[in-house]
Design an enzyme around this catalytic site. Structure first.
Site, PDB file in Angstrom:
ATOM      1  N   VAL A  16       0.828  -1.207   0.000  1.00 26.47           N
ATOM      2  CA  VAL A  16       0.000   0.000   0.000  1.00 26.47           C
ATOM      3  C   VAL A  16       0.865   1.260   0.000  1.00 26.47           C
ATOM      4  O   VAL A  16       0.376   2.365   0.205  1.00 26.47           O
ATOM      5  CB  VAL A  16      -1.002   0.047   1.180  1.00 26.47           C
ATOM      6  CG1 VAL A  16      -1.998  -1.080   1.052  1.00 26.47           C
ATOM      7  CG2 VAL A  16      -0.314   0.020   2.518  1.00 26.47           C
ATOM      8  N   ILE A 150       4.375 -13.783  11.569  1.00 30.19           N
ATOM      9  CA  ILE A 150       5.257 -14.395  12.569  1.00 30.19           C
ATOM     10  C   ILE A 150       6.670 -13.850  12.448  1.00 30.19           C
ATOM     11  O   ILE A 150       7.307 -13.479  13.418  1.00 30.19           O
ATOM     12  CB  ILE A 150       5.277 -15.934  12.390  1.00 30.19           C
ATOM     13  CG1 ILE A 150       3.948 -16.522  12.856  1.00 30.19           C
ATOM     14  CG2 ILE A 150       6.425 -16.555  13.193  1.00 30.19           C
ATOM     15  CD1 ILE A 150       3.874 -18.027  12.777  1.00 30.19           C
ATOM     16  N   LYS A 189     -14.170   1.176   5.119  1.00 33.94           N
ATOM     17  CA  LYS A 189     -14.187   0.455   6.397  1.00 33.94           C
ATOM     18  C   LYS A 189     -12.892   0.674   7.193  1.00 33.94           C
ATOM     19  O   LYS A 189     -11.786   0.624   6.643  1.00 33.94           O
ATOM     20  CB  LYS A 189     -14.354  -1.048   6.154  1.00 33.94           C
ATOM     21  CG  LYS A 189     -15.570  -1.429   5.317  1.00 33.94           C
ATOM     22  CD  LYS A 189     -16.874  -0.907   5.890  1.00 33.94           C
ATOM     23  CE  LYS A 189     -17.465  -1.807   6.954  1.00 33.94           C
ATOM     24  NZ  LYS A 189     -18.787  -1.266   7.402  1.00 33.94           N
ATOM     25  N   THR A 190     -13.046   0.880   8.484  1.00 35.11           N
ATOM     26  CA  THR A 190     -11.871   1.105   9.341  1.00 35.11           C
ATOM     27  C   THR A 190     -11.541  -0.127  10.198  1.00 35.11           C
ATOM     28  O   THR A 190     -10.514  -0.151  10.869  1.00 35.11           O
ATOM     29  CB  THR A 190     -12.100   2.294  10.308  1.00 35.11           C
ATOM     30  OG1 THR A 190     -13.142   1.949  11.229  1.00 35.11           O
ATOM     31  CG2 THR A 190     -12.470   3.556   9.557  1.00 35.11           C
ATOM     32  N   LYS A 225     -12.915   8.534  13.997  1.00 37.19           N
ATOM     33  CA  LYS A 225     -13.268   7.200  14.497  1.00 37.19           C
ATOM     34  C   LYS A 225     -11.998   6.353  14.683  1.00 37.19           C
ATOM     35  O   LYS A 225     -11.832   5.673  15.705  1.00 37.19           O
ATOM     36  CB  LYS A 225     -14.215   6.540  13.489  1.00 37.19           C
ATOM     37  CG  LYS A 225     -14.692   5.175  13.898  1.00 37.19           C
ATOM     38  CD  LYS A 225     -15.743   4.669  12.922  1.00 37.19           C
ATOM     39  CE  LYS A 225     -16.097   3.224  13.235  1.00 37.19           C
ATOM     40  NZ  LYS A 225     -16.932   2.663  12.161  1.00 37.19           N
ATOM     41  N   CYS A 383      22.873  -4.253 -19.285  1.00 34.77           N
ATOM     42  CA  CYS A 383      23.520  -5.466 -18.797  1.00 34.77           C
ATOM     43  C   CYS A 383      23.262  -6.623 -19.764  1.00 34.77           C
ATOM     44  O   CYS A 383      23.849  -6.658 -20.835  1.00 34.77           O
ATOM     45  CB  CYS A 383      23.065  -5.747 -17.370  1.00 34.77           C
ATOM     46  SG  CYS A 383      24.294  -6.675 -16.459  1.00 34.77           S
ATOM     47  N   GLN A 387      24.582  -7.438 -23.602  1.00 32.47           N
ATOM     48  CA  GLN A 387      25.173  -8.712 -24.029  1.00 32.47           C
ATOM     49  C   GLN A 387      24.429  -9.273 -25.244  1.00 32.47           C
ATOM     50  O   GLN A 387      25.069  -9.748 -26.191  1.00 32.47           O
ATOM     51  CB  GLN A 387      25.171  -9.707 -22.862  1.00 32.47           C
ATOM     52  CG  GLN A 387      26.036  -9.232 -21.681  1.00 32.47           C
ATOM     53  CD  GLN A 387      25.987 -10.156 -20.470  1.00 32.47           C
ATOM     54  OE1 GLN A 387      25.200 -11.103 -20.415  1.00 32.47           O
ATOM     55  NE2 GLN A 387      26.831  -9.872 -19.480  1.00 32.47           N
ATOM     56  N   GLU A 407      27.003 -18.205 -20.645  1.00 30.24           N
ATOM     57  CA  GLU A 407      25.932 -18.433 -19.663  1.00 30.24           C
ATOM     58  C   GLU A 407      24.826 -19.312 -20.270  1.00 30.24           C
ATOM     59  O   GLU A 407      24.224 -20.122 -19.572  1.00 30.24           O
ATOM     60  CB  GLU A 407      25.324 -17.091 -19.215  1.00 30.24           C
ATOM     61  CG  GLU A 407      24.174 -17.234 -18.211  1.00 30.24           C
ATOM     62  CD  GLU A 407      23.559 -15.906 -17.757  1.00 30.24           C
ATOM     63  OE1 GLU A 407      24.000 -14.829 -18.221  1.00 30.24           O
ATOM     64  OE2 GLU A 407      22.626 -15.963 -16.930  1.00 30.24           O
ATOM     65  N   ARG A 464      27.907 -11.315 -13.952  1.00 22.91           N
ATOM     66  CA  ARG A 464      29.024 -12.231 -13.812  1.00 22.91           C
ATOM     67  C   ARG A 464      29.878 -12.243 -15.088  1.00 22.91           C
ATOM     68  O   ARG A 464      31.074 -12.379 -15.046  1.00 22.91           O
ATOM     69  CB  ARG A 464      28.467 -13.643 -13.568  1.00 22.91           C
ATOM     70  CG  ARG A 464      29.244 -14.472 -12.608  1.00 22.91           C
ATOM     71  CD  ARG A 464      28.565 -15.814 -12.388  1.00 22.91           C
ATOM     72  NE  ARG A 464      27.408 -15.758 -11.495  1.00 22.91           N
ATOM     73  CZ  ARG A 464      27.488 -15.590 -10.184  1.00 22.91           C
ATOM     74  NH1 ARG A 464      28.660 -15.458  -9.593  1.00 22.91           N
ATOM     75  NH2 ARG A 464      26.406 -15.561  -9.435  1.00 22.91           N
ATOM     76  N   HIS A 509      24.210  -1.003 -14.815  1.00 25.38           N
ATOM     77  CA  HIS A 509      22.776  -0.696 -14.711  1.00 25.38           C
ATOM     78  C   HIS A 509      22.570   0.801 -14.457  1.00 25.38           C
ATOM     79  O   HIS A 509      22.496   1.217 -13.295  1.00 25.38           O
ATOM     80  CB  HIS A 509      22.152  -1.480 -13.560  1.00 25.38           C
ATOM     81  CG  HIS A 509      22.026  -2.949 -13.828  1.00 25.38           C
ATOM     82  ND1 HIS A 509      20.935  -3.488 -14.464  1.00 25.38           N
ATOM     83  CD2 HIS A 509      22.865  -3.976 -13.558  1.00 25.38           C
ATOM     84  CE1 HIS A 509      21.091  -4.806 -14.564  1.00 25.38           C
ATOM     85  NE2 HIS A 509      22.265  -5.125 -14.029  1.00 25.38           N
ATOM     86  N   GLU A 511      19.992   2.490 -14.644  1.00 27.79           N
ATOM     87  CA  GLU A 511      18.686   2.812 -14.055  1.00 27.79           C
ATOM     88  C   GLU A 511      18.763   3.100 -12.557  1.00 27.79           C
ATOM     89  O   GLU A 511      17.925   3.816 -12.023  1.00 27.79           O
ATOM     90  CB  GLU A 511      17.677   1.688 -14.337  1.00 27.79           C
ATOM     91  CG  GLU A 511      17.948   0.340 -13.645  1.00 27.79           C
ATOM     92  CD  GLU A 511      18.805  -0.616 -14.477  1.00 27.79           C
ATOM     93  OE1 GLU A 511      19.601  -0.132 -15.308  1.00 27.79           O
ATOM     94  OE2 GLU A 511      18.686  -1.844 -14.284  1.00 27.79           O
TER      95      GLU A 511
HETATM   96  N1  GLN Z   1      23.277 -12.799 -16.748  1.00 29.59           N
HETATM   97  C1  GLN Z   1      24.207 -11.802 -17.173  1.00 29.59           C
HETATM   98  C2  GLN Z   1      25.490 -11.833 -16.366  1.00 29.59           C
HETATM   99  O1  GLN Z   1      25.520 -12.375 -15.306  1.00 29.59           O
HETATM  100  C3  GLN Z   1      23.580 -10.429 -17.126  1.00 29.59           C
HETATM  101  C4  GLN Z   1      23.237  -9.961 -15.748  1.00 29.59           C
HETATM  102  C5  GLN Z   1      22.294  -8.814 -15.717  1.00 29.59           C
HETATM  103  O2  GLN Z   1      21.633  -8.502 -16.689  1.00 29.59           O
HETATM  104  N2  GLN Z   1      22.180  -8.173 -14.579  1.00 29.59           N
HETATM  105  O3  GLN Z   1      26.491 -11.292 -16.780  1.00 29.59           O
END
Ligand code: GLN
Length: 536
Positions: A16, A150, A189-190, A225, A383, A387, A407, A464, A509, A511
């Site tokens: 929320v 829990i 509703k509260t 309330k 990333c 690739q 990979e 990686r 990354h 972002e």
């Molecule tokens: N799987 C890829 C790597 O390990 C890319 C990882 C990713 O996009 N964060 O290099």
């Protein structure tokens, strides 16, 4: 000044907006002149979310120091505009791991190890550590999950103890709840809120403030309330209607006077008037009619948008700064393999391939990269997205048909993306990737250098595998530019295509460093190019 503590708990249901509320109130207090730090306490038993499926947990948010953390830390960084560190997030898993290690070392001198006091002490130690390390005047602590779970009980018990240790005048419990609406009658509703507060009180915690979230306006008599039934002051029940946009929330809380209320309850004086003008400007910009740009986000966890939280926000930031409205087409990469969803790709002004792990859907991402290259559609690869851009180029331009990342295909004859030697011997999954901030030298005259307008930048990593230098010269000959490299030149950090309006991939990354008021240069580049394309 003694550190003051704000403890955020959740009631009734999760999701929320407890994290966003905590983040926006952190901003309100920073704006009033205080040094604010944030810490998220996650009750699950994983050591960190790094090994969890994005379907379970949403995005893994990476910090400068390489900590893999909860996505709420993204909200904190974006709203408060701070850089957090490893101490800002811990889990039950970490608390137990540390306690058990101490027990094995014999640190407890034969004592019986129990939740109270050993586990609660370890929780309090970590809170103290964060307060010390950040030098915060006000610490915001968010307990994950919902009161009554829990697994969150030891955390709440630790906070209850902490309240007595630091003094009641130095802390506030802020309980964020949800007011459901009965469809048939439209009645708010509260009762669930009353029950969740009763659950809190049964463990010795009375909230000081209740933030009552709802999808509709909440009338004053309902707030009164809640105040009566939950034993809080009338002014401390804050009705918070769902906002149209995330970035309106700081303004909404400001209008409701919550920042001032918190200071009053902590018996503190504001040091300056909060300047919310940049947020007002942003909110006004959001409301304006704007031309749209459509971005195809080709991922594998698209059913759960939270898995791409920072990517989505970074697109929004860059679009706003470009006077545009971004419409995201969420596309499942595996669909592209089955000839599905191509109409959405064709209707898009740009393609973004985000990060990911594992082979499912990877061929669809490669197809998306091919479409972007051949049709000169603006493309940003993050990333894994970088690739796949390289794999596609190797297969189609260099004619290395079986090119792949090791990979996805251990025995590929052309591992254009490969494990670095120092990663080969690692067998543990948790926390073993290249993580956190690394410098990247930008090559002059490239799109990347122009976008950043800098010669060097620091960006956050989580991967990686790396570009395989064995293929660098061949790629360059055919028009791929390595526009960002590690300072020693060994690691490829950014690639871009020469004859293309904007096809850029970053091994890091970007972002994670985009902010609403400071959009990220690589996203800005994408949206600019997408706008151009939309115009045509
Ligand atoms: N799987 C890829 C790597 O390990 C890319 C990882 C990713 O996009 N964060 O290099």
């Amino acid at each position: 000044m003694e550190t003051k503590y704000l403890f955020f708990t959740g009631g009734v249901v999760s999701s929320v907006g407890k994290g966003v509320t905590a983040a926006a109130l952190g901003l309100a207090l920073k704006e009033r002149g205080f040094k604010v730090a944030v810490q998220k306490l996650d009750p699950y038993i994983n050591v960190d979310p790094g090994t969890m499926s994005p379907y379970q947990h949403g995005e893994v948010y990476v910090l400068d120091d390489g900590a893999e953390t909860d996505l709420d830390l993204g909200h904190y960084e974006r709203f408060i505009d701070i850089r957090l560190s490893r101490v800002s997030n811990f889990t039950t898993g970490q608390v137990y791991a540390e306690t058990i290690a101490k027990e094995r070392r014999g640190d407890y001198l034969g004592g019986t190890i129990q939740v109270i006091p050993h586990i609660t002490n370890e929780i309090k130690r970590r809170i103290g550590l964060a307060a010390k390390e950040t030098g915060a005047e006000i610490m915001i602590l968010e307990v994950g999950g919902t009161v009554g779970d829990i697994e969150s009980q030891p955390f709440l018990e630790a906070l209850r103890q902490l309240r007595n240790e630091v003094g009641r005048e130095n802390c506030l419990f802020i309980h964020v709840t949800w007011l459901p609406i009965i469809g048939a009658t439209g009645e708010i509703k509260t009762k669930p809120t009353q029950h969740s507060v009763a659950a809190l009180r049964s463990i010795g915690i009375s909230p000081n403030v209740i933030i009552a979230r709802a999808d509709q306006d909440v009338a004053q008599d309902l707030c009164d309330k809640i105040a009566l039934f939950c034993d809080v002051e009338n002014e401390a029940v804050i009705p918070m209607k769902t906002a149209n946009n995330l970035y309106e929330i700081p303004l909404l809380l400001e209008e409701l006077g919550v920042g001032d209320l918190l200071l009053k309850k902590l018996e503190m004086q504001s040091r300056r008037k909060a300047d919310m003008r940049p947020w007002k400007k942003l909110a006004d910009e959001i409301k304006k009619e704007k031309p749209t740009v459509r971005v195809a986000l080709v991922g594998k966890y698209v059913e759960l948008q939270d898995a791409y939280m920072s990517v989505r926000e970074a697109l929004k930031h860059a679009a706003l700064a470009n006077g545009a409205e971004v419409v995201i087409h969420w596309i499942h990469s595996a669909d592209l393999e089955k000839e599905k969803s191509w109409n959405l790709i064709k209707e898009s002004d740009a393609i973004l391939v985000p990060g990911g792990f594992g082979s499912r859907g990877v061929e669809g991402k490669i197809l998306a990269a091919r479409y972007a290259r051949e049709n000169k559609i603006p493309y940003l690869g993050l990333c894994l997205g970088m690739q796949v851009m390289c794999i596609e180029f190797a297969r189609d331009v260099l004619k290395l048909e079986d090119a792949n990342s090791s990979e996805f295909d251990h025995s590929t004859p052309h591992p254009v993306i490969d494990l670095m030697t120092d990663q080969r011997s690692i067998t543990d999954m948790g926390g073993t990737m290249r993580l956190g901030l690394y410098p990247c030298a930008l090559q002059a005259g490239t799109k990347a250098a122009a976008a950043y307008n800098a010669s060097s930048v620091d960006e956050r990593h989580r991967h990686r595998l790396e570009f395989n230098n064995h293929y660098r010269a061949d790629f360059e000959k055919r028009g791929m530019i390595f526009s960002g490299l590690s300072p020693d030149g060994r690691l490829v950090e950014i690639v871009e295509l020469k004859d293309h309006p904007y096809m850029v991939g970053s091994q890091f990354h970007p972002e994670f460093l985009s902010r609403p008021m400071k959009p990220h240069p690589l996203f800005m580049g994408l949206i600019k190019a997408a706008k151009e394309k939309a115009k045509k």
